[in-house]
Design a protein around this motif. Structure first.
Motif, PDB file in Angstrom:
ATOM      1  N   LEU A  28       0.907  -1.231   0.085  1.00 19.73           N
ATOM      2  CA  LEU A  28       0.077   0.018  -0.028  1.00 19.73           C
ATOM      3  C   LEU A  28       0.848   1.356   0.119  1.00 19.73           C
ATOM      4  N   ASP A  29       2.159   0.941   0.178  1.00 17.04           N
ATOM      5  CA  ASP A  29       3.010   2.408   0.450  1.00 17.04           C
ATOM      6  C   ASP A  29       2.541   3.078   1.392  1.00 17.04           C
ATOM      7  N   TYR A  30       2.351   2.471   2.316  1.00 15.37           N
ATOM      8  CA  TYR A  30       1.660   3.315   3.505  1.00 15.37           C
ATOM      9  C   TYR A  30       2.639   3.105   4.906  1.00 15.37           C
ATOM     10  N   ASP A  31       3.688   2.377   4.826  1.00 18.33           N
ATOM     11  CA  ASP A  31       4.626   2.172   5.759  1.00 18.33           C
ATOM     12  C   ASP A  31       5.527   3.198   6.201  1.00 18.33           C
ATOM     13  N   ASP A  32       6.276   3.320   7.207  1.00 14.98           N
ATOM     14  CA  ASP A  32       7.206   4.434   7.846  1.00 14.98           C
ATOM     15  C   ASP A  32       8.375   4.279   6.643  1.00 14.98           C
ATOM     16  N   CYS A  66       0.845   6.893  -0.033  1.00  9.28           N
ATOM     17  CA  CYS A  66       1.914   7.207  -1.333  1.00  9.28           C
ATOM     18  C   CYS A  66       3.019   7.611  -0.939  1.00  9.28           C
ATOM     19  N   CYS A  67       3.972   7.712  -1.803  1.00 11.28           N
ATOM     20  CA  CYS A  67       5.353   7.987  -2.071  1.00 11.28           C
ATOM     21  C   CYS A  67       5.529   9.159  -0.755  1.00 11.28           C
ATOM     22  N   PRO A 125      17.170  20.242  -5.048  1.00 10.39           N
ATOM     23  CA  PRO A 125      17.587  19.341  -6.099  1.00 10.39           C
ATOM     24  C   PRO A 125      17.671  17.830  -5.406  1.00 10.39           C
ATOM     25  N   GLY A 126      17.062  17.093  -6.044  1.00  7.87           N
ATOM     26  CA  GLY A 126      16.656  15.644  -5.881  1.00  7.87           C
ATOM     27  C   GLY A 126      15.495  15.275  -5.002  1.00  7.87           C
ATOM     28  N   GLY A 127      14.937  16.465  -4.755  1.00 11.84           N
ATOM     29  CA  GLY A 127      13.811  16.313  -3.752  1.00 11.84           C
ATOM     30  C   GLY A 127      12.705  15.408  -4.498  1.00 11.84           C
ATOM     31  N   ASP A 128      12.526  15.337  -5.621  1.00 12.71           N
ATOM     32  CA  ASP A 128      11.472  14.535  -6.484  1.00 12.71           C
ATOM     33  C   ASP A 128      11.937  13.330  -6.957  1.00 12.71           C
ATOM     34  N   ALA A 129      13.145  12.825  -6.743  1.00 14.61           N
ATOM     35  CA  ALA A 129      13.768  11.669  -7.283  1.00 14.61           C
ATOM     36  C   ALA A 129      13.062  10.306  -7.414  1.00 14.61           C
ATOM     37  N   ALA A 130      12.250  10.279  -6.023  1.00 12.19           N
ATOM     38  CA  ALA A 130      11.358   9.116  -5.973  1.00 12.19           C
ATOM     39  C   ALA A 130      10.059   9.093  -6.752  1.00 12.19           C
ATOM     40  N   LEU A 131       9.900  10.424  -7.199  1.00 11.01           N
ATOM     41  CA  LEU A 131       8.322  10.608  -7.892  1.00 11.01           C
ATOM     42  C   LEU A 131       8.669  10.421  -9.325  1.00 11.01           C
ATOM     43  N   ARG A 148       0.942   6.634  -6.933  1.00  8.68           N
ATOM     44  CA  ARG A 148       1.466   6.792  -5.448  1.00  8.68           C
ATOM     45  C   ARG A 148       2.810   7.550  -5.906  1.00  8.68           C
ATOM     46  N   PHE A 149       3.476   7.659  -7.123  1.00  9.40           N
ATOM     47  CA  PHE A 149       4.585   8.227  -7.158  1.00  9.40           C
ATOM     48  C   PHE A 149       4.649   9.479  -8.223  1.00  9.40           C
ATOM     49  N   SER A 150       3.360  10.136  -8.099  1.00  2.49           N
ATOM     50  CA  SER A 150       3.176  11.118  -8.990  1.00  2.49           C
ATOM     51  C   SER A 150       2.538  12.522  -8.077  1.00  2.49           C
TER      52      SER A 150
END
Length: 443
Positions: free
Chosen positions: A85-89, A267-268, A301-307, A319-321
């Motif tokens: 669920l991408d809900y974990d810590d 989400c992410c 810079p790098g703040g949205d690397a996971a998105l 979840r990654f948008s």
């Protein structure tokens, strides 16, 4: 064994004694992860794992399912369900998700013989410390180059936790860590697919396997961190800081400082400040979706690397948008599990998300483990020509997981005793009771 960075790491893992304050924080984190795993137990992809791996016979609990499995399969399935669920810590030093890797490995082992709950909690804290310290030593380029830190640091964190619980000798722990590290793998290109939660499960299984094999006498390199082809040099891409591995170990514990962030939204994490900003614009500034002409999101810079997704087609991709997260939060005034399931993205949210763009503040410090480097600025241009702006700093999170637990479990009565049990569990009977409650299905 000669003195090495790996040996010092192994000694720290073997001799660690977590504080009472750390134990209190760990109980909250454990409840949060169990909420996520119970909520993810019925996910389609979790079912596929159970069927494909023929889980159903063995001593270890499959969380939220009536069957059991061998401990290695249980660690994999429960790690996957805890992350699906991408809900974990998340933890800033890891730049990933520690509990979803470490706890499933420990619970799987606890199914094989009596384990005191207090010992499992201590082992979890030690595993998190090891995983976080390794993340600090490795540096930021590992993640930014394309690796998923949950998957690559996770095997070592899980192995450290299991090794501590098994009270292995430091020499054996060093081998276990090396066996775990040689299984480290996982790429961020899998974000938005079933493979991302599988990363957590594979890491949990790898760590458990490594510690058990080392205990059994399987040999391996005794200094995985050291030398020009060691883990740090191979995965660090020139950004390593080896001194951060052990300096100030447990003073304070990483579970306390910088501490875990318990997710408020499924989400992410990198999109959470966007959600907070959108909700603030809606609630405090009375902004509504139909008034929006365009939106610019500014990250460090790098703040949205996971998105990695801008125009999602399903809730899982969403979840990654951050574009979708802004649209959904502003339009609906809330973000829930239903916003991020396998259904196609709602047309109205897709239309608004298409009006959102990203940019970076190149003058700002690059995103790092320091929470002060995390921010997002939401600049909104309205159809009537006016402008609105919000700056959200840091990473918002929950301080109480009980409501999240009720939501994720659908308020199922069969799980209602788990929060109180986790808050007080101490001996092996308490842990056995928890495992029995977890091994039930809502269906």
């Amino acid at each position: 064994m000669t003195t090495s960075l790996t040996h010092g790491f192994a000694v720290a893992i073997a001799t660690a004694k977590p504080s009472e304050e750390a134990i209190v924080a760990a109980r909250l984190a454990i409840l949060d992860l169990l909420a996520c795993a119970l909520g993810g137990a019925d996910d389609r992809s979790t079912g596929l794992l159970v069927e494909t791996l023929r889980a159903g016979i063995g001593p270890s609990v499959l969380i939220g399912r009536s069957g059991r499995a061998d401990p290695f399969t249980a660690a994999l399935v429960n790690g996957h369900s805890g992350h699906v669920l991408d809900y974990d810590d998340v933890h800033a030093s890891v730049r990933g998700h520690p509990t979803v890797v470490i706890l499933p490995a420990l619970l799987a082992l606890a199914g094989t013989h009596p384990v005191a709950a207090r010992d499992l909690i201590a082992a979890y804290i030690v595993g998190l410390e090891a995983m976080a310290r390794l993340g600090l030593a490795l540096g930021a380029r590992h993640y930014e180059t394309g690796f998923h830190a949950t998957a690559t640091l996770g095997p070592v964190g899980a192995a450290a936790a299991v090794a501590h619980l098994l009270r292995l000798h430091p020499d054996t722990i060093a081998v276990a860590l090396g066996l775990a590290a040689t299984q480290s793998a996982g790429l961020r290109l899998q974000f938005g697919t079933d493979a991302k939660p599988l990363h957590a499960g594979l890491a949990a299984r790898a760590g458990l396997t490594a510690a058990c094999l080392a205990q059994a006498g399987l040999s391996g390199a005794p200094a995985f961190l050291d030398g020009p082809i060691g883990f740090l040099d191979a995965f660090g891409f020139g950004a390593t800081a080896p001194d951060r591995l052990l300096a100030g170990w447990g003073e304070p514990w990483q579970i306390l400082t910088p501490g875990l962030t318990l997710k408020a939204f499924p989400c992410c994490t990198a999109a959470h400040p966007v959600a907070v900003g959108a909700l603030a614009l809606r609630e405090a500034d009375a902004l509504r979706a139909e008034a929006v002409d365009s939106v610019a999101l500014t990250f460090p810079p790098g703040g949205d690397a996971a998105l990695v997704v801008s125009r999602p087609t399903t809730g899982i991709e969403a979840r990654f948008s951050p574009e979708y997260v802004f649209a959904a939060a502003l339009t609906d005034g809330a973000l829930g599990i239903g916003h991020f399931d396998e259904r196609p993205v709602r047309p109205d949210l897709a239309v608004l998300a298409a009006r959102v763009s990203r940019r970076h503040d190149e003058a700002a410090p690059r995103l790092s483990a320091d929470p002060a480097t995390r921010f997002v600025v939401l600049d909104v241009t309205l159809r009537d020509g006016r402008h609105m702006s919000r700056r959200i700093e840091g990473l918002p999170g929950l301080t109480d997981a009980r409501e999240k637990f009720r939501d994720a479990t659908g308020g199922a009565e069969i799980f209602s005793g788990i929060p109180d049990l986790v808050a007080r569990m101490d001996d092996d009977a308490d842990l056995a009771r928890l495992l029995a409650l977890l091994g039930q299905s809502r269906s």
